[in-house]
Design a protein around this motif. Structure first.
Motif, PDB file in Angstrom:
ATOM      1  N   LEU A 242       5.389  -3.989  88.063  1.00  0.00           N
ATOM      2  CA  LEU A 242       6.843  -4.133  88.019  1.00  0.00           C
ATOM      3  C   LEU A 242       7.565  -2.885  88.520  1.00  0.00           C
ATOM      4  N   PRO A 243       7.122  -1.660  88.164  1.00  0.00           N
ATOM      5  CA  PRO A 243       7.796  -0.474  88.730  1.00  0.00           C
ATOM      6  C   PRO A 243       7.741  -0.428  90.254  1.00  0.00           C
ATOM      7  N   LEU A 244       6.671  -0.944  90.847  1.00  0.00           N
ATOM      8  CA  LEU A 244       6.581  -0.973  92.311  1.00  0.00           C
ATOM      9  C   LEU A 244       7.617  -1.933  92.881  1.00  0.00           C
ATOM     10  N   TRP A 245       7.825  -3.059  92.215  1.00  0.00           N
ATOM     11  CA  TRP A 245       8.842  -4.007  92.660  1.00  0.00           C
ATOM     12  C   TRP A 245      10.241  -3.411  92.506  1.00  0.00           C
ATOM     13  N   ILE A 246      10.471  -2.723  91.405  1.00  0.00           N
ATOM     14  CA  ILE A 246      11.772  -2.075  91.200  1.00  0.00           C
ATOM     15  C   ILE A 246      12.035  -1.053  92.308  1.00  0.00           C
ATOM     16  N   ASP A 247      10.992  -0.330  92.699  1.00  0.00           N
ATOM     17  CA  ASP A 247      11.134   0.718  93.722  1.00  0.00           C
ATOM     18  C   ASP A 247      11.484   0.142  95.088  1.00  0.00           C
ATOM     19  N   THR A 248      10.886  -0.995  95.437  1.00  0.00           N
ATOM     20  CA  THR A 248      11.010  -1.496  96.813  1.00  0.00           C
ATOM     21  C   THR A 248      11.924  -2.701  96.968  1.00  0.00           C
ATOM     22  N   ALA A 249      12.198  -3.430  95.877  1.00  0.00           N
ATOM     23  CA  ALA A 249      12.904  -4.706  96.032  1.00  0.00           C
ATOM     24  C   ALA A 249      14.189  -4.815  95.232  1.00  0.00           C
ATOM     25  N   VAL A 250      14.542  -3.785  94.465  1.00  0.00           N
ATOM     26  CA  VAL A 250      15.741  -3.857  93.624  1.00  0.00           C
ATOM     27  C   VAL A 250      16.773  -2.853  94.120  1.00  0.00           C
ATOM     28  N   ASP A 251      18.003  -3.314  94.259  1.00  0.00           N
ATOM     29  CA  ASP A 251      19.121  -2.429  94.607  1.00  0.00           C
ATOM     30  C   ASP A 251      19.548  -1.698  93.340  1.00  0.00           C
ATOM     31  N   ARG A 252      19.254  -0.403  93.300  1.00  0.00           N
ATOM     32  CA  ARG A 252      19.509   0.383  92.094  1.00  0.00           C
ATOM     33  C   ARG A 252      20.831   1.142  92.148  1.00  0.00           C
ATOM     34  N   GLY A 253      21.670   0.784  93.078  1.00  0.00           N
ATOM     35  CA  GLY A 253      22.936   1.489  93.220  1.00  0.00           C
ATOM     36  C   GLY A 253      23.919   1.178  92.110  1.00  0.00           C
ATOM     37  N   TRP A 254      24.621   2.209  91.669  1.00  0.00           N
ATOM     38  CA  TRP A 254      25.674   2.036  90.662  1.00  0.00           C
ATOM     39  C   TRP A 254      26.600   3.246  90.736  1.00  0.00           C
ATOM     40  N   ALA A 255      27.886   2.978  90.901  1.00  0.00           N
ATOM     41  CA  ALA A 255      28.907   4.033  90.970  1.00  0.00           C
ATOM     42  C   ALA A 255      28.580   5.066  92.050  1.00  0.00           C
ATOM     43  N   GLY A 256      28.074   4.595  93.185  1.00  0.00           N
ATOM     44  CA  GLY A 256      27.790   5.483  94.300  1.00  0.00           C
ATOM     45  C   GLY A 256      26.505   6.268  94.180  1.00  0.00           C
ATOM     46  N   ARG A 257      25.717   6.024  93.132  1.00  0.00           N
ATOM     47  CA  ARG A 257      24.454   6.738  92.947  1.00  0.00           C
ATOM     48  C   ARG A 257      23.332   5.737  92.693  1.00  0.00           C
ATOM     49  N   ALA A 258      22.102   6.199  92.864  1.00  0.00           N
ATOM     50  CA  ALA A 258      20.935   5.365  92.597  1.00  0.00           C
ATOM     51  C   ALA A 258      20.440   5.640  91.173  1.00  0.00           C
ATOM     52  N   ILE A 259      20.274   4.580  90.400  1.00  0.00           N
ATOM     53  CA  ILE A 259      19.730   4.720  89.051  1.00  0.00           C
ATOM     54  C   ILE A 259      18.256   5.098  89.164  1.00  0.00           C
ATOM     55  N   PRO A 260      17.789   6.148  88.491  1.00  0.00           N
ATOM     56  CA  PRO A 260      16.360   6.497  88.552  1.00  0.00           C
ATOM     57  C   PRO A 260      15.472   5.324  88.161  1.00  0.00           C
ATOM     58  N   MET A 261      14.371   5.166  88.871  1.00  0.00           N
ATOM     59  CA  MET A 261      13.479   4.025  88.629  1.00  0.00           C
ATOM     60  C   MET A 261      12.978   3.994  87.190  1.00  0.00           C
ATOM     61  N   THR A 262      12.661   5.167  86.658  1.00  0.00           N
ATOM     62  CA  THR A 262      12.064   5.213  85.327  1.00  0.00           C
ATOM     63  C   THR A 262      13.041   4.779  84.230  1.00  0.00           C
ATOM     64  N   TRP A 263      14.354   4.837  84.495  1.00  0.00           N
ATOM     65  CA  TRP A 263      15.324   4.460  83.475  1.00  0.00           C
ATOM     66  C   TRP A 263      15.217   2.986  83.111  1.00  0.00           C
ATOM     67  N   PHE A 264      14.854   2.160  84.071  1.00  0.00           N
ATOM     68  CA  PHE A 264      14.777   0.739  83.778  1.00  0.00           C
ATOM     69  C   PHE A 264      13.713   0.443  82.726  1.00  0.00           C
ATOM     70  N   GLN A 265      12.722   1.307  82.612  1.00  0.00           N
ATOM     71  CA  GLN A 265      11.689   1.082  81.611  1.00  0.00           C
ATOM     72  C   GLN A 265      12.173   1.387  80.201  1.00  0.00           C
ATOM     73  N   SER A 266      13.373   1.949  80.074  1.00  0.00           N
ATOM     74  CA  SER A 266      13.969   2.133  78.755  1.00  0.00           C
ATOM     75  C   SER A 266      14.671   0.874  78.264  1.00  0.00           C
ATOM     76  N   LEU A 267      14.895  -0.084  79.165  1.00  0.00           N
ATOM     77  CA  LEU A 267      15.589  -1.305  78.754  1.00  0.00           C
ATOM     78  C   LEU A 267      14.807  -2.065  77.692  1.00  0.00           C
ATOM     79  N   ASN A 268      13.497  -2.180  77.891  1.00  0.00           N
ATOM     80  CA  ASN A 268      12.680  -2.945  76.955  1.00  0.00           C
ATOM     81  C   ASN A 268      12.747  -2.383  75.533  1.00  0.00           C
ATOM     82  N   PRO A 269      12.456  -1.111  75.302  1.00  0.00           N
ATOM     83  CA  PRO A 269      12.546  -0.600  73.928  1.00  0.00           C
ATOM     84  C   PRO A 269      13.963  -0.598  73.384  1.00  0.00           C
ATOM     85  N   LEU A 270      14.984  -0.374  74.247  1.00  0.00           N
ATOM     86  CA  LEU A 270      16.365  -0.421  73.773  1.00  0.00           C
ATOM     87  C   LEU A 270      16.711  -1.806  73.245  1.00  0.00           C
TER      88      LEU A 270
END
Length: 420
Positions: A242-270
């Motif tokens: 899944l991190p590989l898919w996030i890196d290559t296939a997901v638009d991580r842009g928000w407020a003119g910046r790219a959200i770090p890939m590793t941040w998405f892995q905090s969604l599950n525990p949150l």
């Protein structure tokens, strides 16, 4: 057995909070390292994707195989408390060794060995905090699971950010510090922990009926373990492909910046932290109304929900084609995945702990982690198909694995409910 001294925090034995916080920091260290592992291998060590996937799967598998030996050592010789302290110390050492590239494989082996002593010995102490008829006991494992996920939530934000932005070794070092904090909490709170049970091996059964019941119990636990293994083959992709898919296939842009890939892995525990109180309230109302769901059916429901989560990703990937997808779809995916996870994983751990024979608490809990071992190994093998299948087909494969686990759990429900 009641809590030592009868003291409570928030209506639960104080020892549960000690175990909760110890596991929080242990999971911070584990997930902090796991968050960086695939990226570190592919970007720093320049491993091919297939090799990185296999190493990831082999490492996570060994981290959950060694508890089988560690649980037996704790029950028979060391005791649970000594096993936690020794195992945690070895794990912390391994995390710090990760800072040295030539010692990469040695570090992974060291962490896995320490985990073998630590992992079964900590949660197996939860049941010892309560009398057998204490109604709080069934919900304690979900409360404990929140502690796991606080560590899992913080790890990508701290270790992931340090590793991705400042250097991989800073992230690995932060994971080692987290393990040390967990050990300090455990040692400081030792007076609120349950007393050690006798460490002599259990006496042999002297009745044929008792031996038959024991064999039947282990067969059913084996069936649940096989279902959990199949489920893990799909679930563990959140740290692998899944991190590989996030890196290559997901638009991580928000407020003119790219959200770090590793941040998405905090969604599950949150989401675990946010959803658990609501689920516990719903389950308690069902229990009060006499409509409580049996453990195996609850686990089957969770597997089906996870199948729906991967089905969603398959549909999104098929529609997007070569285009990047919005990260909002990841939010929906993680919401479904986490809901299913809360139905199956804490329930499975609690089921193994509740059915544990006398004086084999750590060994039986370790058997649950044997399923995690086999599932992690399966996840590594399944992950090697990432480069061979299109994304939609791969996610459909994961959904199929989760459905297969649900069907097996459904078949096991009646014999499990018939257990004494």
């Amino acid at each position: 057995m009641s809590a030592p001294g009868g003291r409570t925090w928030f209506g639960q034995p104080r020892g549960l909070t000690v175990l909760f916080l110890t596991q929080t920091w242990e999971l911070f260290s584990y997930y902090g390292m796991r968050t960086l592992l695939v990226y570190y291998m592919t970007k720093q060590l320049l491993f091919a994707q297939e090799k990185a996937s296999f190493v990831y799967g082999a490492y996570t598998a060994m981290a959950y195989f060694t508890p089988i030996l560690g649980g037996a050592i704790a029950d028979r010789w060391l005791g649970k408390r000594n096993a936690v302290v020794l195992g945690g110390t070895i794990m912390a050492l391994g995390h710090f060794v990760m800072a040295f590239e030539p010692l990469f494989y040695l570090a992974l082996v060291t962490i896995a060995l320490g985990n073998g002593l630590f992992l079964p010995s900590l949660p197996s102490q939860i049941g010892d905090l309560y009398r057998a008829d204490d109604p709080r006991r069934a919900r304690a494992y979900n409360v404990y699971y929140v502690g796991l996920n606080i560590g899992g939530f913080l790890a990508p934000l701290v270790c992931g950010t340090l590793g991705e932005l400042y250097g991989w070794h800073y992230g690995f070092g932060a994971a080692g510090i987290g393990m040390c904090l967990g050990l300090a909490i455990y040692v400081a709170g030792r007076h609120d922990l349950p007393p050690e049970p006798p460490r002599a091996p259990p006496p042999p059964a002297d009745a044929r009926q008792e031996r038959g019941d024991r064999r039947r119990l282990w067969r059913l636990l084996l069936g649940v373990g096989i279902a959990a293994t199949i489920f893990r083959g799909a679930y563990e992709q959140i740290g692998n492909t899944l991190p590989l898919w996030i890196d290559t296939a997901v638009d991580r842009g928000w407020a003119g910046r790219a959200i770090p890939m590793t941040w998405f892995q905090s969604l599950n525990p949150l989401l675990v932290i946010a959803m658990t109180p609501l689920l516990l309230m719903a389950w308690r109302r069902r229990a009060d109304a006499g409509r409580e769901t049996s453990p195996a059916i609850r686990m089957a429901i969770g597997a089906l929900i996870v199948a729906a989560a991967y089905g969603l990703l398959a549909a999104v990937a098929a529609v997007a084609g070569e285009s990047r997808v919005g990260w909002g779809w990841l939010l929906a995916f993680f919401a479904l995945l986490t809901l299913g996870e809360l139905y199956i994983l804490p329930t499975g751990l609690g089921l193994f702990a509740r059915l544990a024979p006398a004086r084999l608490g750590a060994t039986t809990v370790a058997s649950w982690f044997l399923a995690v071992f086999a599932g992690s190994l399966l996840a590594g093998v399944v992950g090697t198909l990432w480069s061979r299948l299109d994304h939609a087909g791969f996610f459909l494969l994961l959904a199929g694995l989760a459905v297969a686990a649900a069907l097996l759990l459904w078949r096991l429900d009646r014999p499990i409910r018939a257990l004494p």
